[in-house]
Design an enzyme around this catalytic site. Structure first.
Site, PDB file in Angstrom:
ATOM      1  N   SER A 150      82.522  -6.454  17.693  1.00  0.00           N
ATOM      2  CA  SER A 150      83.469  -6.733  18.776  1.00  0.00           C
ATOM      3  C   SER A 150      83.007  -5.936  20.000  1.00  0.00           C
ATOM      4  O   SER A 150      82.242  -4.973  19.860  1.00  0.00           O
ATOM      5  CB  SER A 150      84.864  -6.262  18.355  1.00  0.00           C
ATOM      6  OG  SER A 150      85.736  -6.204  19.477  1.00  0.00           O
ATOM      7  N   TYR A 155      90.918  -0.708  14.250  1.00  0.00           N
ATOM      8  CA  TYR A 155      90.048  -1.850  14.554  1.00  0.00           C
ATOM      9  C   TYR A 155      88.752  -1.368  15.210  1.00  0.00           C
ATOM     10  O   TYR A 155      87.653  -1.756  14.803  1.00  0.00           O
ATOM     11  CB  TYR A 155      90.796  -2.815  15.482  1.00  0.00           C
ATOM     12  CG  TYR A 155      90.067  -4.109  15.763  1.00  0.00           C
ATOM     13  CD1 TYR A 155      90.087  -5.155  14.843  1.00  0.00           C
ATOM     14  CD2 TYR A 155      89.351  -4.296  16.946  1.00  0.00           C
ATOM     15  CE1 TYR A 155      89.424  -6.348  15.097  1.00  0.00           C
ATOM     16  CE2 TYR A 155      88.687  -5.484  17.210  1.00  0.00           C
ATOM     17  CZ  TYR A 155      88.731  -6.501  16.284  1.00  0.00           C
ATOM     18  OH  TYR A 155      88.073  -7.684  16.538  1.00  0.00           O
TER      19      TYR A 155
HETATM   20  P1  NDP Z   1      90.736 -15.825  13.111  1.00  0.00           P
HETATM   21  O1  NDP Z   1      92.085 -15.277  12.810  1.00  0.00           O
HETATM   22  O2  NDP Z   1      90.615 -17.258  13.451  1.00  0.00           O
HETATM   23  O3  NDP Z   1      89.715 -15.502  11.947  1.00  0.00           O
HETATM   24  C1  NDP Z   1      89.858 -14.457  11.044  1.00  0.00           C
HETATM   25  C2  NDP Z   1      89.286 -14.964   9.747  1.00  0.00           C
HETATM   26  O4  NDP Z   1      89.201 -13.907   8.798  1.00  0.00           O
HETATM   27  C3  NDP Z   1      90.161 -16.051   9.160  1.00  0.00           C
HETATM   28  O5  NDP Z   1      89.341 -17.162   8.892  1.00  0.00           O
HETATM   29  C4  NDP Z   1      90.709 -15.445   7.882  1.00  0.00           C
HETATM   30  O6  NDP Z   1      90.786 -16.423   6.856  1.00  0.00           O
HETATM   31  C5  NDP Z   1      89.631 -14.404   7.549  1.00  0.00           C
HETATM   32  N1  NDP Z   1      90.161 -13.292   6.757  1.00  0.00           N
HETATM   33  C6  NDP Z   1      91.037 -12.330   7.145  1.00  0.00           C
HETATM   34  N2  NDP Z   1      91.310 -11.513   6.110  1.00  0.00           N
HETATM   35  C7  NDP Z   1      90.577 -11.972   5.062  1.00  0.00           C
HETATM   36  C8  NDP Z   1      90.434 -11.549   3.711  1.00  0.00           C
HETATM   37  N3  NDP Z   1      91.079 -10.479   3.216  1.00  0.00           N
HETATM   38  N4  NDP Z   1      89.595 -12.245   2.907  1.00  0.00           N
HETATM   39  C9  NDP Z   1      88.936 -13.323   3.380  1.00  0.00           C
HETATM   40  N5  NDP Z   1      89.021 -13.769   4.643  1.00  0.00           N
HETATM   41  C10 NDP Z   1      89.853 -13.099   5.468  1.00  0.00           C
HETATM   42  O7  NDP Z   1      90.218 -14.921  14.316  1.00  0.00           O
HETATM   43  P2  NDP Z   1      88.779 -14.775  14.995  1.00  0.00           P
HETATM   44  O8  NDP Z   1      87.972 -15.981  14.814  1.00  0.00           O
HETATM   45  O9  NDP Z   1      89.072 -14.285  16.341  1.00  0.00           O
HETATM   46  O10 NDP Z   1      88.143 -13.560  14.166  1.00  0.00           O
HETATM   47  C11 NDP Z   1      86.883 -13.644  13.527  1.00  0.00           C
HETATM   48  C12 NDP Z   1      86.158 -12.325  13.691  1.00  0.00           C
HETATM   49  O11 NDP Z   1      85.877 -12.110  15.077  1.00  0.00           O
HETATM   50  C13 NDP Z   1      86.946 -11.106  13.218  1.00  0.00           C
HETATM   51  O12 NDP Z   1      86.087 -10.215  12.565  1.00  0.00           O
HETATM   52  C14 NDP Z   1      87.441 -10.493  14.531  1.00  0.00           C
HETATM   53  O13 NDP Z   1      87.687  -9.125  14.410  1.00  0.00           O
HETATM   54  C15 NDP Z   1      86.257 -10.801  15.437  1.00  0.00           C
HETATM   55  N6  NDP Z   1      86.530 -10.720  16.868  1.00  0.00           N
HETATM   56  C16 NDP Z   1      87.437 -11.564  17.480  1.00  0.00           C
HETATM   57  C17 NDP Z   1      87.659 -11.490  18.843  1.00  0.00           C
HETATM   58  C18 NDP Z   1      88.586 -12.412  19.566  1.00  0.00           C
HETATM   59  O14 NDP Z   1      88.835 -12.200  20.778  1.00  0.00           O
HETATM   60  N7  NDP Z   1      89.113 -13.445  18.947  1.00  0.00           N
HETATM   61  C19 NDP Z   1      86.956 -10.473  19.668  1.00  0.00           C
HETATM   62  C20 NDP Z   1      86.036  -9.652  18.929  1.00  0.00           C
HETATM   63  C21 NDP Z   1      85.845  -9.784  17.588  1.00  0.00           C
HETATM   64  P3  NDP Z   1      92.056 -16.539   5.849  1.00  0.00           P
HETATM   65  O15 NDP Z   1      93.282 -16.346   6.668  1.00  0.00           O
HETATM   66  O16 NDP Z   1      91.910 -17.877   5.210  1.00  0.00           O
HETATM   67  O17 NDP Z   1      91.841 -15.455   4.839  1.00  0.00           O
END
Ligand code: NDP
Length: 254
Positions: free
Chosen positions: A144, A157
């Site tokens: 991030s 985070y």
């Molecule tokens: P989303 O909420 O769309 O994606 C998060 C994903 O993580 C979901 O698909 C969820 O799937 C999965 N997830 C969460 N916990 C678990 C778990 N215990 N086991 C398996 N899967 C899990 O958000 P983003 O696309 O934004 O996030 C994706 C990544 O990008 C993350 O690492 C986030 O920190 C990072 N990020 C996002 C930013 C933003 O502005 N959006 C900025 C910087 C980094 P499910 O619910 O099916 O488990």
């Protein structure tokens, strides 16, 4: 260009059922890879699989809880034995707790660190023997801009996202002998389920992001397709241990 071609490659994307993970998965599928997206919520996977299969290749969903060592081991082992190989791992699953550091509980700290950081080690460990046996592989972590910048309401985070960059560097050094490249992408503010939650919770966030981002917009999941293909393909064979901002210029503006 041939070095970007992923035909015949098998990719596993944690949190690939939506958001940034799906954006990366779509890039890999368009470049010819077979993609397995993994997460807890199967209901989100239906639309994701439809989008992936529209690129003409095979795509599937695997149920995975990244906080469970057993789940990481079993799920990745099953994918590798089903397809006979595993070439690309994207450690992208993530979560966040937004509150002042003095209010963060130990349970919340562990939940964020386990989901965002420990999971990347566990999944990489599960993928390593398959990649080493095949003569190489590619691991991409999702960090991030909070891997390098901080806010007053995201201590766990930011700690997890700083840690994942150092984890990638350590794995890159250790596994260079196996021809495994390990890199981290650093997304800026991207329009996904996670950031929609932040926008609801943090007053004025939308305006601040637009004002500070030179590109003057929120990122989109599809902004991650190109970097995923680059870091997953032979085009990046001499790129390892690095952390690449994908942020519309957010981290270069004073
Ligand atoms: P989303 O909420 O769309 O994606 C998060 C994903 O993580 C979901 O698909 C969820 O799937 C999965 N997830 C969460 N916990 C678990 C778990 N215990 N086991 C398996 N899967 C899990 O958000 P983003 O696309 O934004 O996030 C994706 C990544 O990008 C993350 O690492 C986030 O920190 C990072 N990020 C996002 C930013 C933003 O502005 N959006 C900025 C910087 C980094 P499910 O619910 O099916 O488990």
């Amino acid at each position: 260009m041939k070095s970007f071609d992923l035909t015949g490659r098998i990719a596993f994307v944690t949190g690939g059922n939506g958001g940034i993970g799906l954006g990366m998965a779509e890039g890999l599928a368009a470049a010819g890879a077979t993609v397995v997206i993994a997460g807890r919520d199967k209901s989100k996977a239906e639309a994701a699989l439809k989008a992936l299969r529209a690129h003409g290749g095979e795509a599937d969903f695997a149920t995975l809880d990244v906080v469970s060592e057993q789940s990481c081991k079993d799920t990745i082992g099953q994918v590798a034995s089903r397809f006979g190989r595993l070439d690309i791992l994207i450690n992208n699953a993530g979560t966040s707790v937004r509150k002042a550091p003095e209010q963060v509980t130990a349970a919340e700290w562990h939940q964020v660190i386990d989901t965002n950081l420990t999971s990347a080690l566990l999944c990489s460990q599960a993928a390593y023997p398959h990649m080493a046996k095949a003569g190489g592989g590619k691991i991409i972590n999702t960090g991030s801009v909070m891997s390098i910048l901080a806010s007053g309401w995201s201590a766990p985070y930011a700690a997890s996202k700083g840690g994942i960059v150092q984890l990638a560097r350590s794995l890159a050094v250790a596994w260079a002998k196996d021809n495994i490249q390990v890199n981290t992408i650093l997304p800026g503010w991207i329009d996904t389920d996670m950031s929609r939650g932040a926008r609801k919770q943090v007053e004025g966030l939308d305006e601040r992001v637009l004002a500070r981002t030179p590109a003057a917009r929120w990122g989109k999941p599809e902004d991650f397709a190109g970097i995923a293909v680059f870091l997953a393909s032979a085009a990046s064979d001499f790129v390892t241990g690095t952390a690449i901002p994908i942020d519309g210029g957010y981290t270069v503006q004073m």
